[in-house]
Design a protein around this motif. Structure first.
Motif, PDB file in Angstrom:
ATOM      1  N   GLU A 136      38.862  28.982 -28.071  1.00  0.00           N
ATOM      2  CA  GLU A 136      37.546  28.838 -27.405  1.00  0.00           C
ATOM      3  C   GLU A 136      37.239  30.222 -26.610  1.00  0.00           C
ATOM      4  N   THR A 137      38.372  30.839 -26.010  1.00  0.00           N
ATOM      5  CA  THR A 137      38.313  32.232 -25.656  1.00  0.00           C
ATOM      6  C   THR A 137      37.973  33.258 -26.808  1.00  0.00           C
ATOM      7  N   GLY A 138      38.419  32.906 -28.191  1.00  0.00           N
ATOM      8  CA  GLY A 138      37.905  33.670 -28.923  1.00  0.00           C
ATOM      9  C   GLY A 138      36.596  33.511 -29.614  1.00  0.00           C
ATOM     10  N   VAL A 139      36.267  32.204 -29.376  1.00  0.00           N
ATOM     11  CA  VAL A 139      34.868  31.907 -29.594  1.00  0.00           C
ATOM     12  C   VAL A 139      33.900  32.305 -28.688  1.00  0.00           C
ATOM     13  N   PHE A 140      34.306  32.427 -27.722  1.00  0.00           N
ATOM     14  CA  PHE A 140      33.282  33.011 -26.758  1.00  0.00           C
ATOM     15  C   PHE A 140      33.093  34.804 -26.685  1.00  0.00           C
ATOM     16  N   VAL A 141      34.183  35.310 -26.823  1.00  0.00           N
ATOM     17  CA  VAL A 141      34.443  36.588 -27.220  1.00  0.00           C
ATOM     18  C   VAL A 141      33.506  37.082 -28.349  1.00  0.00           C
ATOM     19  N   TRP A 142      33.629  36.214 -29.620  1.00  0.00           N
ATOM     20  CA  TRP A 142      32.805  36.688 -30.740  1.00  0.00           C
ATOM     21  C   TRP A 142      31.207  36.342 -30.548  1.00  0.00           C
ATOM     22  N   GLY A 143      31.076  35.378 -29.423  1.00  0.00           N
ATOM     23  CA  GLY A 143      29.721  35.254 -29.236  1.00  0.00           C
ATOM     24  C   GLY A 143      29.102  36.390 -28.333  1.00  0.00           C
ATOM     25  N   VAL A 144      29.757  36.813 -27.278  1.00  0.00           N
ATOM     26  CA  VAL A 144      29.247  38.021 -26.713  1.00  0.00           C
ATOM     27  C   VAL A 144      29.179  39.261 -27.487  1.00  0.00           C
ATOM     28  N   VAL A 145      30.339  39.400 -28.390  1.00  0.00           N
ATOM     29  CA  VAL A 145      30.168  40.468 -29.297  1.00  0.00           C
ATOM     30  C   VAL A 145      28.852  40.630 -30.153  1.00  0.00           C
ATOM     31  N   ALA A 146      28.593  39.147 -30.722  1.00  0.00           N
ATOM     32  CA  ALA A 146      27.476  39.167 -31.399  1.00  0.00           C
ATOM     33  C   ALA A 146      26.109  39.306 -30.661  1.00  0.00           C
ATOM     34  N   ALA A 147      26.066  38.918 -29.468  1.00  0.00           N
ATOM     35  CA  ALA A 147      25.001  39.086 -28.510  1.00  0.00           C
ATOM     36  C   ALA A 147      24.600  40.653 -28.532  1.00  0.00           C
ATOM     37  N   PHE A 148      25.801  41.508 -28.505  1.00  0.00           N
ATOM     38  CA  PHE A 148      25.472  42.915 -28.353  1.00  0.00           C
ATOM     39  C   PHE A 148      25.184  43.558 -29.774  1.00  0.00           C
ATOM     40  N   GLY A 149      25.382  42.578 -30.733  1.00  0.00           N
ATOM     41  CA  GLY A 149      25.143  43.159 -32.008  1.00  0.00           C
ATOM     42  C   GLY A 149      26.098  43.935 -32.746  1.00  0.00           C
ATOM     43  N   LEU A 150      27.350  43.907 -32.247  1.00  0.00           N
ATOM     44  CA  LEU A 150      28.375  44.778 -32.773  1.00  0.00           C
ATOM     45  C   LEU A 150      29.085  44.132 -34.020  1.00  0.00           C
ATOM     46  N   THR A 151      29.108  42.670 -34.107  1.00  0.00           N
ATOM     47  CA  THR A 151      29.611  42.214 -35.255  1.00  0.00           C
ATOM     48  C   THR A 151      28.644  42.496 -36.367  1.00  0.00           C
ATOM     49  N   ALA A 152      27.568  43.201 -36.461  1.00  0.00           N
ATOM     50  CA  ALA A 152      26.910  43.822 -37.620  1.00  0.00           C
ATOM     51  C   ALA A 152      27.627  44.796 -38.202  1.00  0.00           C
ATOM     52  N   LEU A 153      28.532  45.426 -37.510  1.00  0.00           N
ATOM     53  CA  LEU A 153      29.226  46.560 -38.156  1.00  0.00           C
ATOM     54  C   LEU A 153      30.332  45.745 -39.162  1.00  0.00           C
ATOM     55  N   LEU A 154      30.795  44.667 -38.935  1.00  0.00           N
ATOM     56  CA  LEU A 154      31.357  43.948 -40.091  1.00  0.00           C
ATOM     57  C   LEU A 154      30.827  43.583 -41.358  1.00  0.00           C
ATOM     58  N   THR A 155      29.610  43.266 -41.120  1.00  0.00           N
ATOM     59  CA  THR A 155      28.577  43.036 -42.531  1.00  0.00           C
ATOM     60  C   THR A 155      28.263  44.471 -43.070  1.00  0.00           C
ATOM     61  N   ALA A 156      28.133  45.470 -42.108  1.00  0.00           N
ATOM     62  CA  ALA A 156      27.780  46.839 -42.782  1.00  0.00           C
ATOM     63  C   ALA A 156      28.954  47.461 -43.345  1.00  0.00           C
ATOM     64  N   SER A 157      30.173  47.361 -42.725  1.00  0.00           N
ATOM     65  CA  SER A 157      31.315  47.985 -43.332  1.00  0.00           C
ATOM     66  C   SER A 157      32.126  47.376 -44.148  1.00  0.00           C
ATOM     67  N   ARG A 158      32.249  47.261 -45.518  1.00  0.00           N
ATOM     68  CA  ARG A 158      33.383  46.721 -46.320  1.00  0.00           C
ATOM     69  C   ARG A 158      34.627  46.840 -45.980  1.00  0.00           C
ATOM     70  N   LEU A 159      35.017  48.251 -45.563  1.00  0.00           N
ATOM     71  CA  LEU A 159      36.141  48.509 -45.057  1.00  0.00           C
ATOM     72  C   LEU A 159      36.624  47.773 -43.878  1.00  0.00           C
ATOM     73  N   ALA A 160      35.957  47.762 -43.074  1.00  0.00           N
ATOM     74  CA  ALA A 160      36.063  47.269 -41.568  1.00  0.00           C
ATOM     75  C   ALA A 160      36.479  45.767 -41.915  1.00  0.00           C
ATOM     76  N   TYR A 161      35.425  44.906 -42.748  1.00  0.00           N
ATOM     77  CA  TYR A 161      35.362  43.606 -42.922  1.00  0.00           C
ATOM     78  C   TYR A 161      36.875  43.294 -43.596  1.00  0.00           C
ATOM     79  N   ASP A 162      37.102  44.084 -44.586  1.00  0.00           N
ATOM     80  CA  ASP A 162      38.410  43.721 -45.525  1.00  0.00           C
ATOM     81  C   ASP A 162      39.688  44.009 -44.397  1.00  0.00           C
ATOM     82  N   ALA A 163      39.460  44.953 -43.701  1.00  0.00           N
ATOM     83  CA  ALA A 163      40.773  45.322 -42.814  1.00  0.00           C
ATOM     84  C   ALA A 163      41.312  44.032 -41.981  1.00  0.00           C
ATOM     85  N   MET A 164      40.029  43.647 -41.419  1.00  0.00           N
ATOM     86  CA  MET A 164      40.294  42.513 -40.498  1.00  0.00           C
ATOM     87  C   MET A 164      40.541  41.137 -41.238  1.00  0.00           C
TER      88      MET A 164
END
Length: 224
Positions: free
Chosen positions: A45-73
């Motif tokens: 749940e710490t991870g859930v909260f972290v991803w929620g905060v990251v999403a709030a700042f719009g940073l997870t959009a980088l994963l959807t925009a970058s195929r390389l970053a998504y594939d690496a993760m």
């Protein structure tokens, strides 16, 4: 905001009830003891909260925009799942060896040889910390969790509400709700401890959880 909470909590319930790698890991670590099970829940749940905060700042959009970053993760997440699966299979093998040697019903999912309340305080703390790290690593290494948070949380931001603080608050509520939900899993495993502590049952559960985690890891690695 109060009109949003009930649908949001309903959605959180459906998400938590959907079986996945986190559910498997939580149940597996709960076999070691309640402390380990709850530590795994808190890590997840710490991870859930972290991803929620990251999403709030719009940073997870980088994963959807970058195929390389998504594939690496995605590859990192697959490796984490396979490693946890291999650990479970190794624990099952240790249990089989202990049973063959006539050595009680010891052994756990993370490599320790002591279970439940019989462990010393330092050993219990070390095992709980390892469980917390496992839950956190499993969640943070999953790119789907990041992308899902980005698509899930904005749907419940009321019109006219400040987006950033509202999404952070929803992420916190999401995490707290799932702590309560998964605590029921931990409690259930503890209530069934007499049955689950039997070496044959424990070994079979380790084999099943190990196979499931490895299969999920391979699926994540091979998906397009």
């Amino acid at each position: 905001m109060h009109q949003t909470l009930l649908p949001f909590l309903g959605a959180c319930l459906l998400i938590a009830a959907s079986p996945g790698p986190s559910t498997v890991l939580i149940i597996r670590r709960s076999l070691v003891g309640r402390r380990d099970g709850m530590a795994t829940v808190l890590g997840n749940e710490t991870g859930v909260f972290v991803w929620g905060v990251v999403a709030a700042f719009g940073l997870t959009a980088l994963l959807t925009a970058s195929r390389l970053a998504y594939d690496a993760m995605r590859v990192v997440g697959a490796v984490v799942l396979v490693v946890f699966g291999v650990q479970a299979l190794r624990a099952a093998r240790r249990l089989r060896g202990s049973a063959a040697a006539g050595v009680g019903e010891t052994g756990d999912a993370g490599g320790a040889e002591e279970t439940g309340d019989a462990r010393s305080a330092p050993s219990a703390r070390s095992s709980a910390w390892a469980s917390y790290r496992a839950g956190l690593a499993l969640n943070l290494a999953n790119p789907k969790a990041a992308v899902f948070a980005l698509s899930f949380l904005p749907q419940f931001v009321p019109a006219g509400a400040p987006k950033l603080p509202t999404m952070v608050a929803l992420a916190a509520l999401w995490a707290v709700f799932e702590v309560g939900y998964y605590a029921c899993y931990v409690w259930g495993v503890h209530r069934m401890r007499r049955l689950l502590d039997r070496a044959s049952v424990r070994r079979r559960l380790e084999q099943i959880s190990g196979g499931v985690l490895i299969a999920l890891g391979l699926r994540m690695a091979l998906e397009g």
